[in-house]
Design a protein around this motif. Structure first.
Motif, PDB file in Angstrom:
ATOM      1  N   ARG A 100      -4.133  -6.952  -1.354  1.00 26.37           N
ATOM      2  CA  ARG A 100      -4.601  -6.513  -0.035  1.00 26.37           C
ATOM      3  C   ARG A 100      -3.457  -6.467   0.989  1.00 26.37           C
ATOM      4  O   ARG A 100      -3.603  -6.885   2.133  1.00 26.37           O
ATOM      5  CB  ARG A 100      -5.724  -7.422   0.472  1.00 26.37           C
ATOM      6  CG  ARG A 100      -6.959  -7.380  -0.405  1.00 26.37           C
ATOM      7  CD  ARG A 100      -8.052  -8.279   0.111  1.00 26.37           C
ATOM      8  NE  ARG A 100      -9.242  -8.230  -0.733  1.00 26.37           N
ATOM      9  CZ  ARG A 100     -10.340  -8.931  -0.541  1.00 26.37           C
ATOM     10  NH1 ARG A 100     -10.416  -9.759   0.504  1.00 26.37           N
ATOM     11  NH2 ARG A 100     -11.361  -8.836  -1.353  1.00 26.37           N
TER      12      ARG A 100
ATOM     13  N   ARG B 174      -6.432 -12.887   8.558  1.00 28.73           N
ATOM     14  CA  ARG B 174      -5.459 -11.796   8.520  1.00 28.73           C
ATOM     15  C   ARG B 174      -4.255 -12.066   9.415  1.00 28.73           C
ATOM     16  O   ARG B 174      -3.195 -11.477   9.211  1.00 28.73           O
ATOM     17  CB  ARG B 174      -6.116 -10.477   8.939  1.00 28.73           C
ATOM     18  CG  ARG B 174      -7.191  -9.981   8.003  1.00 28.73           C
ATOM     19  CD  ARG B 174      -7.757  -8.658   8.492  1.00 28.73           C
ATOM     20  NE  ARG B 174      -6.717  -7.613   8.500  1.00 28.73           N
ATOM     21  CZ  ARG B 174      -6.865  -6.433   9.083  1.00 28.73           C
ATOM     22  NH1 ARG B 174      -8.001  -6.160   9.732  1.00 28.73           N
ATOM     23  NH2 ARG B 174      -5.922  -5.533   9.028  1.00 28.73           N
TER      24      ARG B 174
ATOM     25  N   PRO C  18      -1.113   0.600   5.656  1.00 30.81           N
ATOM     26  CA  PRO C  18      -1.578  -0.792   5.647  1.00 30.81           C
ATOM     27  C   PRO C  18      -2.940  -0.910   4.982  1.00 30.81           C
ATOM     28  O   PRO C  18      -3.808  -0.054   5.157  1.00 30.81           O
ATOM     29  CB  PRO C  18      -1.659  -1.157   7.130  1.00 30.81           C
ATOM     30  CG  PRO C  18      -0.825  -0.154   7.836  1.00 30.81           C
ATOM     31  CD  PRO C  18      -0.889   1.096   7.027  1.00 30.81           C
ATOM     32  N   HIS C  19      -3.133  -1.966   4.227  1.00 28.58           N
ATOM     33  CA  HIS C  19      -4.448  -2.233   3.644  1.00 28.58           C
ATOM     34  C   HIS C  19      -5.416  -2.580   4.767  1.00 28.58           C
ATOM     35  O   HIS C  19      -5.051  -3.305   5.707  1.00 28.58           O
ATOM     36  CB  HIS C  19      -4.354  -3.389   2.643  1.00 28.58           C
ATOM     37  CG  HIS C  19      -5.548  -3.515   1.765  1.00 28.58           C
ATOM     38  ND1 HIS C  19      -6.750  -4.055   2.200  1.00 28.58           N
ATOM     39  CD2 HIS C  19      -5.749  -3.160   0.461  1.00 28.58           C
ATOM     40  CE1 HIS C  19      -7.623  -4.041   1.209  1.00 28.58           C
ATOM     41  NE2 HIS C  19      -7.049  -3.501   0.142  1.00 28.58           N
TER      42      HIS C  19
ATOM     43  N   ARG D 166      -2.017  -3.367  -3.818  1.00 27.38           N
ATOM     44  CA  ARG D 166      -3.422  -3.118  -3.473  1.00 27.38           C
ATOM     45  C   ARG D 166      -4.272  -4.328  -3.800  1.00 27.38           C
ATOM     46  O   ARG D 166      -5.126  -4.742  -3.007  1.00 27.38           O
ATOM     47  CB  ARG D 166      -3.944  -1.893  -4.217  1.00 27.38           C
ATOM     48  CG  ARG D 166      -3.627  -0.566  -3.564  1.00 27.38           C
ATOM     49  CD  ARG D 166      -4.462   0.546  -4.171  1.00 27.38           C
ATOM     50  NE  ARG D 166      -4.275   0.648  -5.617  1.00 27.38           N
ATOM     51  CZ  ARG D 166      -3.336   1.382  -6.208  1.00 27.38           C
ATOM     52  NH1 ARG D 166      -2.497   2.094  -5.464  1.00 27.38           N
ATOM     53  NH2 ARG D 166      -3.233   1.422  -7.518  1.00 27.38           N
ATOM     54  N   GLN D 167      -4.057  -4.899  -4.975  1.00 29.95           N
ATOM     55  CA  GLN D 167      -4.852  -6.057  -5.386  1.00 29.95           C
ATOM     56  C   GLN D 167      -4.633  -7.245  -4.452  1.00 29.95           C
ATOM     57  O   GLN D 167      -5.553  -8.032  -4.205  1.00 29.95           O
ATOM     58  CB  GLN D 167      -4.497  -6.441  -6.820  1.00 29.95           C
ATOM     59  CG  GLN D 167      -4.943  -5.425  -7.861  1.00 29.95           C
ATOM     60  CD  GLN D 167      -4.468  -5.780  -9.265  1.00 29.95           C
ATOM     61  OE1 GLN D 167      -3.985  -6.889  -9.496  1.00 29.95           O
ATOM     62  NE2 GLN D 167      -4.600  -4.841 -10.198  1.00 29.95           N
TER      63      GLN D 167
ATOM     64  N   GLU E 121      -7.608  -4.653   4.965  1.00 25.52           N
ATOM     65  CA  GLU E 121      -7.795  -6.105   5.070  1.00 25.52           C
ATOM     66  C   GLU E 121      -6.454  -6.829   5.019  1.00 25.52           C
ATOM     67  O   GLU E 121      -6.388  -8.024   4.746  1.00 25.52           O
ATOM     68  CB  GLU E 121      -8.706  -6.597   3.939  1.00 25.52           C
ATOM     69  CG  GLU E 121     -10.100  -5.972   3.955  1.00 25.52           C
ATOM     70  CD  GLU E 121     -10.938  -6.418   2.779  1.00 25.52           C
ATOM     71  OE1 GLU E 121     -10.707  -7.530   2.264  1.00 25.52           O
ATOM     72  OE2 GLU E 121     -11.817  -5.645   2.357  1.00 25.52           O
ATOM     73  N   GLY E 122      -5.392  -6.098   5.324  1.00 22.66           N
ATOM     74  CA  GLY E 122      -4.051  -6.642   5.203  1.00 22.66           C
ATOM     75  C   GLY E 122      -3.624  -7.520   6.360  1.00 22.66           C
ATOM     76  O   GLY E 122      -4.360  -7.710   7.338  1.00 22.66           O
TER      77      GLY E 122
ATOM     78  N   LEU F 118      -1.030  -3.400   0.822  1.00 24.12           N
ATOM     79  CA  LEU F 118      -0.865  -1.977   1.070  1.00 24.12           C
ATOM     80  C   LEU F 118      -1.987  -1.195   0.420  1.00 24.12           C
ATOM     81  O   LEU F 118      -2.617  -1.662  -0.533  1.00 24.12           O
ATOM     82  CB  LEU F 118       0.470  -1.464   0.512  1.00 24.12           C
ATOM     83  CG  LEU F 118       1.759  -1.726   1.281  1.00 24.12           C
ATOM     84  CD1 LEU F 118       2.921  -1.046   0.584  1.00 24.12           C
ATOM     85  CD2 LEU F 118       1.659  -1.256   2.726  1.00 24.12           C
ATOM     86  N   ALA F 119      -2.214  -0.008   0.947  1.00 21.95           N
ATOM     87  CA  ALA F 119      -3.145   0.937   0.349  1.00 21.95           C
ATOM     88  C   ALA F 119      -2.462   2.297   0.328  1.00 21.95           C
ATOM     89  O   ALA F 119      -1.325   2.446   0.789  1.00 21.95           O
ATOM     90  CB  ALA F 119      -4.445   0.990   1.144  1.00 21.95           C
ATOM     91  N   GLU F 120      -3.154   3.290  -0.228  1.00 21.67           N
ATOM     92  CA  GLU F 120      -2.619   4.649  -0.264  1.00 21.67           C
ATOM     93  C   GLU F 120      -3.638   5.614   0.312  1.00 21.67           C
ATOM     94  O   GLU F 120      -4.849   5.427   0.181  1.00 21.67           O
ATOM     95  CB  GLU F 120      -2.263   5.053  -1.690  1.00 21.67           C
ATOM     96  CG  GLU F 120      -1.088   4.251  -2.253  1.00 21.67           C
ATOM     97  CD  GLU F 120      -0.741   4.658  -3.678  1.00 21.67           C
ATOM     98  OE1 GLU F 120       0.076   5.588  -3.844  1.00 21.67           O
ATOM     99  OE2 GLU F 120      -1.285   4.032  -4.609  1.00 21.67           O
TER     100      GLU F 120
END
Length: 379
Positions: free
Chosen positions: A53, A134, A75-76, A50-51, A78-79, A55-57
């Motif tokens: 940028r 990105r 996907p994050h 996450r930090q 901003e990934g 992956l996210a949950e």
């Protein structure tokens, strides 16, 4: 933390990232189990991703069972993204994909059979409009023989010796469209989890790829999969590739026109579409043309079964259409082409699940493979 421990954490993060890409929507608990991680290690890795940028949950879909709610890996926002160029016999598109492989919507542009030097500047401009922090890599799917970043020959486009590195300064992957569609079917489609899969796409001619344990077999120079230029056809018939008797000439709109007593069509793909539509409506001449063409396709498939022994065969493009309108003829052709001992246990011949998006999905996989590496993923 010592270097060894830091390396192990980085490898764990990359494995989690690849897992999220390979299995979109997988929960953190499922990913931890698949990777052999404790819940604490999985939570720590996700915090780092996450930090960074990457992956996210998100809340996982409710199953109705008891227990603590879990989260899905997504996907994050901003990934990283990859760009995908899909050049077909008639059109080109440029789009993007995030981790997980989902393609963004894209408009199709007709290239009208123009030369590469006329078409590719527009493609490059479309890619340039996507550039930003990105975007990490580009992949190109194209209907021709590919060696490295060079299109050696696209017979039906009449493009030869085209260096596609001129399209972008980003890391680049280039692949034959049918081969990339096969990769997509093996990873996300009808051949998913098959140990050995054969994919064939019929458009103008036929191409494809053999997939072993999820990886394409592309030969010494990367140009493997030109199945359409095997001599399964009439040896007196000259192919635009320069060889004689190519299978290409027996399985598309050119063959359908011959069976109907017509001249070779200027647009074999469009002619085949019209013939298949007429066959669906019961036109007897169209039905006969489709059956003859499906038989030729089946006989070649039978020969390839003898040569490469796949667990499943998937058909894209006109191949899937011929399977839908002339399945008995196609299967009879397979049996005639296969060695006798195989006929009691032939592998299934299935329509491709991903349809016309297969080449672009496969290209996205190739581009993402350039991104999800130890050298490029820093957490």
């Amino acid at each position: 933390m010592d270097h060894r421990a830091e390396t192990q954490r980085a490898q764990g993060a990359l494995a989690m990232l690849r897992c999220a890409h390979r299995f979109p929507g997988i929960t953190r608990a499922e990913a931890a189990a698949r990777l052999g991680l404790s819940s604490g290690s999985a939570a720590d890795i996700m915090s780092r991703l996450r930090q960074a940028r990457l992956l996210a949950e998100a809340p996982a879909p409710q199953t109705g069972g008891r227990g603590r709610p879990t989260t899905a890996l997504v996907p994050h926002p901003e990934g990283p993204l990859v760009a995908v160029v899909d050049i077909s016999h008639a059109t080109w598109t440029v789009t993007t994909a995030a981790i997980g492989g989902t393609l963004a919507p894209a408009a199709a542009h007709r290239h009208l059979g123009l030369p590469a030097e006329t078409v590719l500047p527009s493609v490059r401009d479309a890619l340039a409009a996507l550039h930003g922090p990105r975007l990490r890599a580009v992949a190109v799917a194209i209907p021709g023989t590919v060696h490295g970043h060079t299109l050696v020959e696209a017979t039906n486009l009449r493009w030869r010796g085209v260096d596609l590195r001129a399209l972008t300064d980003l890391p680049l992957a280039v692949g034959n469209d049918a081969s990339l569609a096969g990769v997509a079917e093996a990873l996300r489609g009808a051949a998913r989890d098959a140990s050995v899969a054969l994919h064939l796409t019929v458009e103008v001619g036929v191409g494809g790829v053999l997939i072993v344990d999820g990886r394409p077999v592309l030969g010494a120079s990367g140009a493997g999969g030109e199945f359409g230029h095997l001599p399964f056809g009439d040896p007196a018939r000259h192919c635009p590739c320069g060889a004689w008797g190519c299978w290409d000439l027996e399985v598309d709109g050119r063959a359908m026109a011959r069976h109907a007593g017509r001249r070779a069509p200027a647009d074999p793909r469009a002619y085949a579409e019209r013939t298949i539509a007429a066959a669906r409506s019961g036109d007897p001449d169209a039905v006969a043309a489709c059956r003859a063409t499906a038989t030729a396709l089946g006989r070649g498939i039978g020969a390839l079964l003898n040569a490469v022994d796949p667990a499943v065969v998937t058909l894209g493009g006109l191949g899937a259409d011929l399977l839908s309108v002339a399945a008995p003829a196609l299967h009879a052709g397979v049996r005639r082409g296969a060695m006798a001992w195989r006929r009691d246990d032939l592998p299934p011949v299935l329509p491709a699940a991903l349809g016309s998006t297969g080449p672009a999905i496969g290209a996205a996989e190739s581009a993402m493979a350039l991104v999800l590496t130890e050298q490029t993923v820093k957490v």
